[in-house]
Design a protein around this motif. Structure first.
Motif, PDB file in Angstrom:
ATOM      1  N   LEU A  91       1.943  -4.760   2.020  1.00 53.00           N
ATOM      2  CA  LEU A  91       3.364  -4.827   1.701  1.00 53.00           C
ATOM      3  C   LEU A  91       4.082  -3.625   2.301  1.00 53.00           C
ATOM      4  O   LEU A  91       3.671  -2.482   2.092  1.00 53.00           O
ATOM      5  N   GLU A  92       5.171  -3.898   3.021  1.00 55.24           N
ATOM      6  CA  GLU A  92       5.979  -2.828   3.601  1.00 55.24           C
ATOM      7  C   GLU A  92       7.161  -2.467   2.698  1.00 55.24           C
ATOM      8  O   GLU A  92       7.902  -1.529   2.994  1.00 55.24           O
ATOM      9  N   VAL A  93       7.330  -3.206   1.592  1.00 56.27           N
ATOM     10  CA  VAL A  93       8.462  -2.960   0.707  1.00 56.27           C
ATOM     11  C   VAL A  93       8.130  -1.824  -0.250  1.00 56.27           C
ATOM     12  O   VAL A  93       6.976  -1.410  -0.402  1.00 56.27           O
ATOM     13  N   ALA A  94       9.150  -1.321  -0.917  1.00 57.49           N
ATOM     14  CA  ALA A  94       8.958  -0.285  -1.928  1.00 57.49           C
ATOM     15  C   ALA A  94       8.199  -0.869  -3.126  1.00 57.49           C
ATOM     16  O   ALA A  94       8.429  -2.015  -3.522  1.00 57.49           O
ATOM     17  N   ILE A  95       7.301  -0.075  -3.681  1.00 58.26           N
ATOM     18  CA  ILE A  95       6.480  -0.538  -4.801  1.00 58.26           C
ATOM     19  C   ILE A  95       6.277   0.601  -5.797  1.00 58.26           C
ATOM     20  O   ILE A  95       6.048   1.746  -5.414  1.00 58.26           O
ATOM     21  N   ALA A  96       6.335   0.245  -7.074  1.00 58.77           N
ATOM     22  CA  ALA A  96       5.868   1.128  -8.140  1.00 58.77           C
ATOM     23  C   ALA A  96       4.793   0.358  -8.902  1.00 58.77           C
ATOM     24  O   ALA A  96       5.046  -0.734  -9.402  1.00 58.77           O
ATOM     25  N   GLY A  97       3.599   0.902  -8.963  1.00 57.74           N
ATOM     26  CA  GLY A  97       2.502   0.263  -9.680  1.00 57.74           C
ATOM     27  C   GLY A  97       2.130   1.028 -10.924  1.00 57.74           C
ATOM     28  O   GLY A  97       2.649   2.119 -11.194  1.00 57.74           O
ATOM     29  N   SER A  98       1.229   0.454 -11.717  1.00 59.69           N
ATOM     30  CA  SER A  98       0.757   1.097 -12.951  1.00 59.69           C
ATOM     31  C   SER A  98       1.926   1.499 -13.848  1.00 59.69           C
ATOM     32  O   SER A  98       2.000   2.613 -14.348  1.00 59.69           O
ATOM     33  N   HIS A  99       2.874   0.571 -14.032  1.00 65.70           N
ATOM     34  CA  HIS A  99       4.067   0.806 -14.860  1.00 65.70           C
ATOM     35  C   HIS A  99       4.909   1.974 -14.354  1.00 65.70           C
ATOM     36  O   HIS A  99       5.603   2.626 -15.139  1.00 65.70           O
ATOM     37  N   GLY A 100       4.845   2.240 -13.072  1.00 58.06           N
ATOM     38  CA  GLY A 100       5.650   3.331 -12.520  1.00 58.06           C
ATOM     39  C   GLY A 100       4.870   4.598 -12.270  1.00 58.06           C
ATOM     40  O   GLY A 100       5.404   5.545 -11.680  1.00 58.06           O
ATOM     41  N   GLY A 101       3.628   4.668 -12.687  1.00 59.71           N
ATOM     42  CA  GLY A 101       2.832   5.858 -12.429  1.00 59.71           C
ATOM     43  C   GLY A 101       2.568   6.075 -10.955  1.00 59.71           C
ATOM     44  O   GLY A 101       2.424   7.212 -10.488  1.00 59.71           O
ATOM     45  N   GLU A 102       2.481   4.972 -10.188  1.00 62.97           N
ATOM     46  CA  GLU A 102       2.329   5.038  -8.732  1.00 62.97           C
ATOM     47  C   GLU A 102       3.669   4.675  -8.098  1.00 62.97           C
ATOM     48  O   GLU A 102       4.238   3.630  -8.395  1.00 62.97           O
ATOM     49  N   PHE A 103       4.151   5.509  -7.208  1.00 63.83           N
ATOM     50  CA  PHE A 103       5.480   5.345  -6.616  1.00 63.83           C
ATOM     51  C   PHE A 103       5.347   5.411  -5.109  1.00 63.83           C
ATOM     52  O   PHE A 103       4.891   6.415  -4.554  1.00 63.83           O
ATOM     53  N   ARG A 104       5.728   4.315  -4.419  1.00 59.98           N
ATOM     54  CA  ARG A 104       5.588   4.280  -2.965  1.00 59.98           C
ATOM     55  C   ARG A 104       6.854   3.718  -2.325  1.00 59.98           C
ATOM     56  O   ARG A 104       7.148   2.533  -2.455  1.00 59.98           O
ATOM     57  N   PRO A 105       7.619   4.519  -1.614  1.00 60.05           N
ATOM     58  CA  PRO A 105       8.815   4.016  -0.926  1.00 60.05           C
ATOM     59  C   PRO A 105       8.449   3.034   0.180  1.00 60.05           C
ATOM     60  O   PRO A 105       7.295   2.970   0.626  1.00 60.05           O
ATOM     61  N   ALA A 106       9.411   2.271   0.626  1.00 61.44           N
ATOM     62  CA  ALA A 106       9.187   1.298   1.695  1.00 61.44           C
ATOM     63  C   ALA A 106       8.682   1.995   2.946  1.00 61.44           C
ATOM     64  O   ALA A 106       9.176   3.054   3.346  1.00 61.44           O
ATOM     65  N   GLY A 107       7.655   1.401   3.574  1.00 62.33           N
ATOM     66  CA  GLY A 107       7.117   1.928   4.809  1.00 62.33           C
ATOM     67  C   GLY A 107       6.057   2.988   4.657  1.00 62.33           C
ATOM     68  O   GLY A 107       5.317   3.270   5.602  1.00 62.33           O
ATOM     69  N   ALA A 108       5.959   3.583   3.472  1.00 62.26           N
ATOM     70  CA  ALA A 108       4.935   4.615   3.239  1.00 62.26           C
ATOM     71  C   ALA A 108       3.592   3.952   2.968  1.00 62.26           C
ATOM     72  O   ALA A 108       3.531   2.826   2.482  1.00 62.26           O
ATOM     73  N   ARG A 109       2.508   4.643   3.268  1.00 60.31           N
ATOM     74  CA  ARG A 109       1.172   4.112   2.973  1.00 60.31           C
ATOM     75  C   ARG A 109       0.514   4.836   1.820  1.00 60.31           C
ATOM     76  O   ARG A 109      -0.429   4.324   1.209  1.00 60.31           O
ATOM     77  N   GLU A 110       0.975   6.024   1.499  1.00 61.28           N
ATOM     78  CA  GLU A 110       0.415   6.777   0.387  1.00 61.28           C
ATOM     79  C   GLU A 110       1.396   6.770  -0.777  1.00 61.28           C
ATOM     80  O   GLU A 110       2.600   6.954  -0.585  1.00 61.28           O
ATOM     81  N   ALA A 111       0.855   6.562  -1.975  1.00 60.48           N
ATOM     82  CA  ALA A 111       1.696   6.542  -3.176  1.00 60.48           C
ATOM     83  C   ALA A 111       1.820   7.938  -3.758  1.00 60.48           C
ATOM     84  O   ALA A 111       0.878   8.734  -3.721  1.00 60.48           O
ATOM     85  N   GLU A 112       2.993   8.227  -4.280  1.00 61.23           N
ATOM     86  CA  GLU A 112       3.246   9.470  -5.005  1.00 61.23           C
ATOM     87  C   GLU A 112       2.985   9.215  -6.493  1.00 61.23           C
ATOM     88  O   GLU A 112       3.328   8.155  -7.018  1.00 61.23           O
ATOM     89  N   ALA A 113       2.354  10.156  -7.165  1.00 59.87           N
ATOM     90  CA  ALA A 113       2.085  10.000  -8.595  1.00 59.87           C
ATOM     91  C   ALA A 113       3.273  10.512  -9.403  1.00 59.87           C
ATOM     92  O   ALA A 113       3.710  11.647  -9.231  1.00 59.87           O
ATOM     93  N   LEU A 114       3.801   9.653 -10.275  1.00 60.36           N
ATOM     94  CA  LEU A 114       4.853  10.074 -11.201  1.00 60.36           C
ATOM     95  C   LEU A 114       4.271  10.444 -12.556  1.00 60.36           C
ATOM     96  O   LEU A 114       5.010  10.798 -13.477  1.00 60.36           O
ATOM     97  N   ALA A 115       2.957  10.331 -12.694  1.00 61.08           N
ATOM     98  CA  ALA A 115       2.280  10.655 -13.951  1.00 61.08           C
ATOM     99  C   ALA A 115       0.913  11.247 -13.623  1.00 61.08           C
ATOM    100  O   ALA A 115       0.385  11.065 -12.522  1.00 61.08           O
TER     101      ALA A 115
END
Length: 269
Positions: A91-115
């Motif tokens: 997926l190239e779209v923006a995604i937040a997984g794990s109820h928002g704990g994983e945060f990945r803007p569109a085009g990025a391959r690495e997720a930022e941790a919000l928790a």
């Protein structure tokens, strides 16, 4: 626009909340930002998380919406990002997984941790209870752990008591969704994810919509409501901060398809 506090206050006083109107047609213009839950919203909930039916066209529909909105679309799910991509493909779209704990803007391959990561001993404590009470399905995630009790309804009272005790002792949150109880780390909620996306340049100055079905989506409904947007509840009516309601997953797809194909929708095709 319906005031969501009306539904909540009625429920608190024992009265049934009034029904919510369906949303207006979705306009894919420069003022619109769209946030979509996954389970119960884009796909039907199944007995096992891996057993959901994902339409072959769903991934392309998501990407088409993102293109039409010039990137102002995000999936915000309780599932981990890896689990979403296992079902939908890359997926190239923006995604937040794990109820928002994983945060990945569109085009990025690495997720930022919000928790912070879920401590291993929390996973083991809840897993031990699940094993001892019918071997309930445990779904570990980077920032949370979910126990699905759909096949073990008699274990719910004990499961809630166990999860509540762990949540109190560890200073974490407990969420009770559709046939699932989940322990989540602070900062891992869908409202925080929506607010984080809305601070990004591509989302700024827009009115956000959040479409979701579960009580775990209420944080997001409240977030978009505070940002001059609106929540769309999917499924049966309940007390909610959402402004509008669609009856089921099929209605969500029809609403989204009509936005992508307005001329066909206007002709009743």
């Amino acid at each position: 626009m319906t005031d969501p506090s009306d539904s909540l206050s009625l429920a608190e006083h024992g009265a049934a909340p009034r029904d919510l109107p369906p949303p207006a047609p979705l306009r894919l213009n420069a003022r619109t930002a769209l946030f979509l839950d996954f389970d119960g919203t884009l796909v039907e909930i199944a007995d096992h998380p891996d057993a959901v039916f994902v339409p072959d066209t769903l991934g392309e529909t998501i990407h088409a919406l993102a293109r039409a909105l010039e990137g102002r679309l995000a999936l915000v799910s309780g599932r981990a990002i890896d689990a979403l991509e296992a079902m939908l493909g890359p997926l190239e779209v923006a995604i937040a997984g794990s109820h928002g704990g994983e945060f990945r803007p569109a085009g990025a391959r690495e997720a930022e941790a919000l928790a912070e990561p879920l401590p291993a001993h929390v996973l083991e404590r809840l897993s031990s209870f699940a094993r001892a009470n019918g071997d309930m399905l445990v779904e570990p995630k980077p920032h949370s752990v979910a126990v699905h009790y759909r096949r073990h309804p008699g274990a719910l009272t004990g499961l809630l008591a166990c999860a509540e005790e762990i949540a109190r002792s560890e200073g974490i949150a407990m969420k009770h969704g559709k046939q699932v109880v989940e322990l989540v780390m602070p900062g891992s909620d869908k409202g925080s994810a929506v607010r984080a996306f809305m601070q990004r340049p591509e989302f700024q100055g827009t009115s956000p919509f959040f479409v979701g079905d579960d009580v775990t989506d209420e944080d997001a409904f409240e977030a978009v409501g505070s940002l001059e947007g609106a929540g769309v509840l999917v499924g049966p009516l309940r007390a909610t901060a959402a402004h509008w309601r669609l009856p089921d997953v099929d209605a969500v797809h029809a609403w989204l398809d009509a936005a992508l194909n307005p001329s066909a929708a206007s002709k009743g095709i």
